[in-house]
Design a protein around this motif. Sequence first.
Motif, mmCIF file in Angstrom:
data_model
loop_
_atom_site.group_PDB
_atom_site.id
_atom_site.type_symbol
_atom_site.label_atom_id
_atom_site.label_comp_id
_atom_site.label_asym_id
_atom_site.label_seq_id
_atom_site.Cartn_x
_atom_site.Cartn_y
_atom_site.Cartn_z
ATOM 1 N N THR B 37 0.841 -1.205 0.000
ATOM 2 C CA THR B 37 0.000 0.000 0.000
ATOM 3 C C THR B 37 0.873 1.250 0.000
ATOM 4 O O THR B 37 1.811 1.355 0.797
ATOM 5 C CB THR B 37 -0.914 0.015 1.243
ATOM 6 N N THR B 39 0.720 5.686 -0.257
ATOM 7 C CA THR B 39 -0.196 6.795 0.001
ATOM 8 C C THR B 39 0.151 7.973 -0.907
ATOM 9 O O THR B 39 1.316 8.364 -1.022
ATOM 10 C CB THR B 39 -0.100 7.239 1.478
ATOM 11 N N PHE B 48 -11.516 11.288 -7.625
ATOM 12 C CA PHE B 48 -10.983 10.023 -7.117
ATOM 13 C C PHE B 48 -12.125 9.140 -6.648
ATOM 14 O O PHE B 48 -13.085 9.620 -6.047
ATOM 15 C CB PHE B 48 -10.040 10.278 -5.928
ATOM 16 N N ASP B 50 -13.011 4.918 -5.075
ATOM 17 C CA ASP B 50 -12.506 3.609 -4.650
ATOM 18 C C ASP B 50 -12.511 2.667 -5.842
ATOM 19 O O ASP B 50 -13.474 2.623 -6.594
ATOM 20 C CB ASP B 50 -13.421 3.026 -3.557
ATOM 21 N N VAL B 54 -4.873 2.067 -11.210
ATOM 22 C CA VAL B 54 -3.565 2.721 -11.280
ATOM 23 C C VAL B 54 -2.869 2.089 -12.478
ATOM 24 O O VAL B 54 -2.754 0.866 -12.562
ATOM 25 C CB VAL B 54 -2.755 2.480 -9.993
ATOM 26 N N GLN B 63 -4.826 -0.535 -7.831
ATOM 27 C CA GLN B 63 -6.067 0.238 -7.755
ATOM 28 C C GLN B 63 -6.144 1.023 -6.447
ATOM 29 O O GLN B 63 -5.438 0.708 -5.487
ATOM 30 C CB GLN B 63 -7.284 -0.656 -7.904
ATOM 31 N N VAL B 64 -7.025 2.009 -6.454
ATOM 32 C CA VAL B 64 -7.233 2.832 -5.253
ATOM 33 C C VAL B 64 -8.057 2.011 -4.271
ATOM 34 O O VAL B 64 -9.083 1.455 -4.630
ATOM 35 C CB VAL B 64 -7.974 4.134 -5.629
ATOM 36 N N LEU B 67 -9.905 6.251 0.423
ATOM 37 C CA LEU B 67 -9.731 7.711 0.371
ATOM 38 C C LEU B 67 -10.039 8.266 1.757
ATOM 39 O O LEU B 67 -11.028 7.867 2.370
ATOM 40 C CB LEU B 67 -10.711 8.325 -0.639
ATOM 41 N N ILE B 77 -4.837 9.365 -0.629
ATOM 42 C CA ILE B 77 -5.351 8.300 -1.506
ATOM 43 C C ILE B 77 -4.434 7.094 -1.328
ATOM 44 O O ILE B 77 -3.240 7.154 -1.628
ATOM 45 C CB ILE B 77 -5.318 8.742 -2.988
ATOM 46 N N LYS B 78 -5.030 5.988 -0.857
ATOM 47 C CA LYS B 78 -4.217 4.773 -0.652
ATOM 48 C C LYS B 78 -4.383 3.880 -1.878
ATOM 49 O O LYS B 78 -5.514 3.554 -2.264
ATOM 50 C CB LYS B 78 -4.667 4.041 0.604
ATOM 51 N N ILE B 79 -3.252 3.495 -2.457
ATOM 52 C CA ILE B 79 -3.287 2.595 -3.617
ATOM 53 C C ILE B 79 -2.621 1.277 -3.249
ATOM 54 O O ILE B 79 -1.654 1.245 -2.488
ATOM 55 C CB ILE B 79 -2.614 3.215 -4.868
#
Lengths: 260, 253, 110
Positions: B37, B39, B48, B50, B54, B63-64, B67, B77-79
């Motif tokens: 993960t 950020t 943005f 969910d 990416v 992917q995200v 948020l 935004i956590k990917i």
Amino acid sequence: MSVLENIGRLEIKMFKAFTDTIMFAFKVIFRMFQRRTYSSAMRMVLLNQIYFTSVQILPLFFIVSIILGSLLVGIVFQLLKQLGLTDFFGNVLMGLIVTELSPFLTVLLITLRSSAAINTEMAVMKVNREIKTLEIFRIDIIDYLILPRIINGVISLVLLSSLFSILLLTSGILFSRLIFGMSIDVYSNIILNSANLSDIVISLIKCAIFGFFITLIPIRFGLKASQELTSIPIVVSGGMVGVFTAIIIIEVLSLITKLF
Amino acid sequence: MSREFKVGLFIVCTTIAVLLALLYLSSEKGFFANVYTFTLSSKSGDGFTDGMPVVFSGFKIGQVSELELNEKGLVLIKIKIPQRHMKWIKADSTFILYRPLIGAARIVVTTNNLDSAPMPPRKIADVEIVNDINDLIKIVQPLIEKITQIAENLERISKKVDKMADKTDEQLYGKEGTLPQVNKILKNIINKLEKLDTTVDNINKISKDTSEGTKDFRMLRSDIDDAVNAMDKVVIKLDELISSKKNPEFEVP
Amino acid sequence: MNIALIKQYHENMPRHKAEQIVLYALQRLGLLSIAYKRNPSLTNEERFCVMLLRAVMVRDAIVIIDRPLNIIPNLKGYDFIFQTLKKIEDFFITCHIYDYKWMAEKYGEI
């Protein structure tokens, strides 16, 4: 007034039968998760049931799966090619044939063979007072007679349906090569991309539910037989109609869940 | 082979086959892969969502997943990136939120130097926002304003031209217009020419009898002179009239 | 194997162990040959013996025989019943035979 009364009476009777079946199903499921149910006698019956339902018909099942499955896959592929929809063959193979047709054909095969036999067996046992004898000897009917057959139904249907799907996908390799000139790598890539884990899990659960009801309903109808021999064909035909109705209802419900 | 053995073999083999198939499918779908993960941050969470993909070089690499807002009001935004795609995320990678006119929005990762150090998990990278549609609006708006102005000008010009056309029509075709005047002048000329004919006839008469007609000749000559002068003036006036719109009227002497 | 079922179910005994007990009991009655036969292929006497064995398979069995003539209609001598009971007397605690009053003399001295 009598027409309305008859309709009302019929509706009440159907509703009562439906609720009784559901209540009985819950009772059976509850018993299924109790350890004491699985006695030596019960395990022996379960083994025999699995043998007669799945293992004994395996050669025939293989032949039917390969022939029917291959023909089905071949025809579908040919049709997709003619319609110019070759891009969708993975989706059609996984989404339609493996997750829908495969369980449905398996359930039809098992119903015609095993459900009819179970229905008749229960009815004959009832007429011959064998059920009563078992009760006199304090042998629980649910543990000894009903549960092994139901568990067998669940196991057999899940395993046989999976086997059918595996054979279908294998024959798909051959037909994809013949019709589309596709290599195994490309074929397996397409299948992997089209395969949805949730759909497969739903399909397996559907098979388990099928297996549960195509054994439960014939047993219930068989046990309704009276002391007369003439009641046997009545309960058997009623049971088989009930089974096919249940198959349609479960299939419709599974299609509805797929929409969401 | 006893019945128990056959049943056991069937159950075990089929179960193994099914489980293997499911395991293979799960592993190919990345179910068992290690997922990391990272950020990212942005001033605005607009755009943005969910599950937003990416993308690196057109391929989806993650992917995200989440948020959230931090204390400073920045959007975090956590990917999630699986292990096998970690090699594309470096410390100097840039992240752009790309919102095309057609198609779904996505976070595009650009890494110029693939040999640079991997991105530390605690680093919070900024996300730039590129909006196809907003940029297009910025470019097009001044053009639209110009076009509007041009259209307004054209409208004004066309109104003026209409008015001018009306005036010209009036000046050319109206009661006191040029053409009726020209008609009058031409009629006068014709009258004069008819008089000239008569005069020429007289000259002929006079020429037959020259001894007696000297006075008459002088008179005749002065008549001719007058007529020619008058015609000259008419022609000059006509010239002036045709060339000058402002003095369409003149009087024929 | 219906006889073995009782032991198998009530005492959760493995099938082969329950079968051995039944085969031993059948051997005592001299009916080993009928071990794997089905009900319709048995004679009345054989059927009576099987039903008796099934009853005594219950732990601490108290056997009640209700009108033996219903099971063996052509029974000549009731001695057959007593001899059968004697051969497997260690399998049960007591046995009660119920019949019509006018049949009492057929039983003779018990």
